[in-house]
Structures are given as C-alpha cells and as structure tokens.
Design a protein around this motif. Structure first.
Motif, mmCIF file in Angstrom:
data_model
loop_
_atom_site.group_PDB
_atom_site.id
_atom_site.type_symbol
_atom_site.label_atom_id
_atom_site.label_comp_id
_atom_site.label_asym_id
_atom_site.label_seq_id
_atom_site.Cartn_x
_atom_site.Cartn_y
_atom_site.Cartn_z
ATOM 1 N N THR A 1 1.052 -1.114 0.091
ATOM 2 C CA THR A 1 0.089 0.494 -0.070
ATOM 3 C C THR A 1 1.051 1.195 -0.100
ATOM 4 O OG1 THR A 1 -2.052 -1.210 1.485
ATOM 5 C CG2 THR A 1 -1.909 1.195 0.971
ATOM 6 N N ALA A 2 2.154 1.243 0.996
ATOM 7 C CA ALA A 2 3.064 2.800 1.133
ATOM 8 C C ALA A 2 3.673 2.626 -0.299
ATOM 9 C CB ALA A 2 4.014 2.693 2.010
ATOM 10 N N GLN A 3 3.862 1.862 -1.746
ATOM 11 C CA GLN A 3 4.123 1.338 -2.638
ATOM 12 C C GLN A 3 3.565 2.711 -3.407
ATOM 13 O OE1 GLN A 3 7.442 1.238 -4.161
ATOM 14 N NE2 GLN A 3 8.453 -0.879 -2.940
ATOM 15 N N THR A 4 1.839 1.434 -3.572
ATOM 16 C CA THR A 4 1.246 2.452 -4.542
ATOM 17 C C THR A 4 0.968 4.180 -4.089
ATOM 18 O OG1 THR A 4 -0.193 0.584 -4.347
ATOM 19 C CG2 THR A 4 -1.288 2.299 -5.015
ATOM 20 N N GLN A 5 0.645 4.228 -2.527
ATOM 21 C CA GLN A 5 0.625 5.779 -2.270
ATOM 22 C C GLN A 5 1.542 6.677 -1.977
ATOM 23 O OE1 GLN A 5 0.682 5.061 2.553
ATOM 24 N NE2 GLN A 5 -1.920 4.781 2.071
ATOM 25 N N LEU A 6 3.019 6.123 -2.728
ATOM 26 C CA LEU A 6 4.124 6.629 -3.202
ATOM 27 C C LEU A 6 3.801 7.496 -4.177
ATOM 28 C CD1 LEU A 6 6.809 8.537 -2.146
ATOM 29 C CD2 LEU A 6 8.185 5.526 -2.155
ATOM 30 N N ALA A 7 3.772 6.278 -4.804
ATOM 31 C CA ALA A 7 3.315 6.562 -6.591
ATOM 32 C C ALA A 7 2.275 7.536 -7.102
ATOM 33 C CB ALA A 7 3.316 5.362 -6.810
ATOM 34 N N SER A 8 1.143 7.609 -5.967
ATOM 35 C CA SER A 8 0.211 8.567 -6.412
ATOM 36 C C SER A 8 0.938 10.190 -5.901
ATOM 37 C CB SER A 8 -1.013 8.671 -5.788
ATOM 38 O OG SER A 8 -1.024 8.276 -4.242
ATOM 39 N N LEU A 9 2.388 10.115 -4.483
ATOM 40 C CA LEU A 9 2.627 11.525 -4.530
ATOM 41 C C LEU A 9 2.514 12.367 -5.817
ATOM 42 C CD1 LEU A 9 4.456 10.026 -0.819
ATOM 43 C CD2 LEU A 9 1.906 11.834 -1.835
#
Length: 206
Positions: free
Chosen positions: A34-42
């Motif tokens: 989930t952190a990877q997905t959140q990071l990609a969205s920043l």
C-alpha cells in the motif's frame, strides 16, 4: 515545568517492535504494498523554501484532556510504566527510542518527533494551509506522525528528509518509510526526487 498551550484533539495504538517485544508506538502504517501505491501517487517536484516558516505557525502542543497535552499523551503511549503527576508531567517511566535502539528513563531526554518535520511539511505544501490544518498536522496522533525518541536522535534528524537522514537503527527503515509516506499521502504533501528514491530504497528492505 514546561509551559502548556491550551487547544484540543485525540487517539493512540500499539505496535510490535522486534520479536515478541510489545511496545507502545504510533498507529501501524499501511503495509509496504500500500505504501508503494501511495508513494507512486504523490506529486514529485522541486522542494519549496522555508521563507516565512516558523514553528509557531504549527500550534503545538495542544490540550487533549485535563492537564495533559499532546506531548504528555505521546509520552504515556510510547513508554512503559509511565506515571504522571497532577500536571500530567511524568514521574516515572521508560522509553525505547526506535531510531537509535536505546532505552531512556528520563523524560527530559525524550523528544516527541514529527515523523515528517514541520519545516519539511512547510516546504512540501503546508505553507498554503490554514492555521487550523497546521495545528492538526502538528498534533496528529491518529496516524504515525508523532513518536517519542531520544533527544539526541531527534536532533540528529532535525528537519531532514530520508534522502538526508535515516534512523541509525536500520531495522526500522521499512516502517519509517511507510510512516513517512502515510503522513505525506494523508496530507497531500509533495516530495522531491531524491526523497522518493530514498523511500523506494527503504521500502525494498520490507
């Protein structure tokens, strides 16, 4: 005695640090995927400046209940055997500082660290927030934004992002990255390219 500022807010939780050692800790951040997905969205962009920045623009510590402010509540949450007096000042307790893997028994040697520092937030978008939102950010115990750590480790970190500073205790790099990303994602803060690269490297250790 510390001066206390009067305002208001709430929340807390527990995390397992290491093999079978239960310690109070900030709320557990989302898993690495989930952190990877959140990071990609920043949003990735050049970091802003500290022009106009002041810690006073992020009102803290606010009153939570009775004589207890945010700092007091984090000290109680993150310590073991913590007792307090009528002013909610610790009279006993022991704290494990995850940044440098040390135990501290004197609360005056403990700092409450903002995972994403206030100045870092300012340069990443908080300069455009209302005072109320900056106050929420500076006192937010509902996500992994506040943690009790040794004063020496906190001052070593200063206002630096993960491209410039990481905990000397490498075993917490995974969760530190997840916490950092969770805070920036929750508040819609941007990050710079070197910061993103550093976070991706830390997530690879998860």
């Amino acid at each position: 005695m510390r001066r206390k500022t009067v305002f208001a807010t709430a929340l807390a939780t527990t995390w397992i640090v290491g093999a079978g050692t239960a310690l109070a800790y900030p709320p557990d951040p989302p898993p690495a995927g989930t952190a990877q997905t959140q990071l990609a969205s920043l949003t990735v962009k050049t970091e802003g400046s500290t022009s106009g920045y002041s810690r006073d623009l992020f009102p803290h510590w606010i009153t939570v209940s009775g004589a207890c402010d945010t700092r007091d509540e984090v000290l109680k949450r993150d310590g073991t055997g913590v007792t307090v007096d009528a002013e909610c000042e610790p009279t006993a307790g022991r704290w494990y500082s995850v940044y440098d893997a040390t135990y501290v028994e004197d609360d005056s040697a403990i700092d409450i660290d903002h995972i994403v520092p206030l100045a870092e937030a300012w340069k990443s978008g908080a300069n455009g927030w209302t005072t109320a939102k900056r106050q929420q950010f500076a006192n937010d115990r509902g996500i992994a934004q506040l943690i009790a750590v040794s004063a020496s480790s906190n001052r070593s970190k200063g206002d630096r992002d993960p491209s410039e500073w990481k905990p000397t205790n490498a075993s917490v790099h995974c969760i530190y990255a997840r916490e950092w990303i969770w805070v920036k994602y929750t508040y819609g803060l941007s990050l710079q390219s070197a910061e993103k690269t550093a976070l991706e490297g830390m997530l690879a250790a998860c």
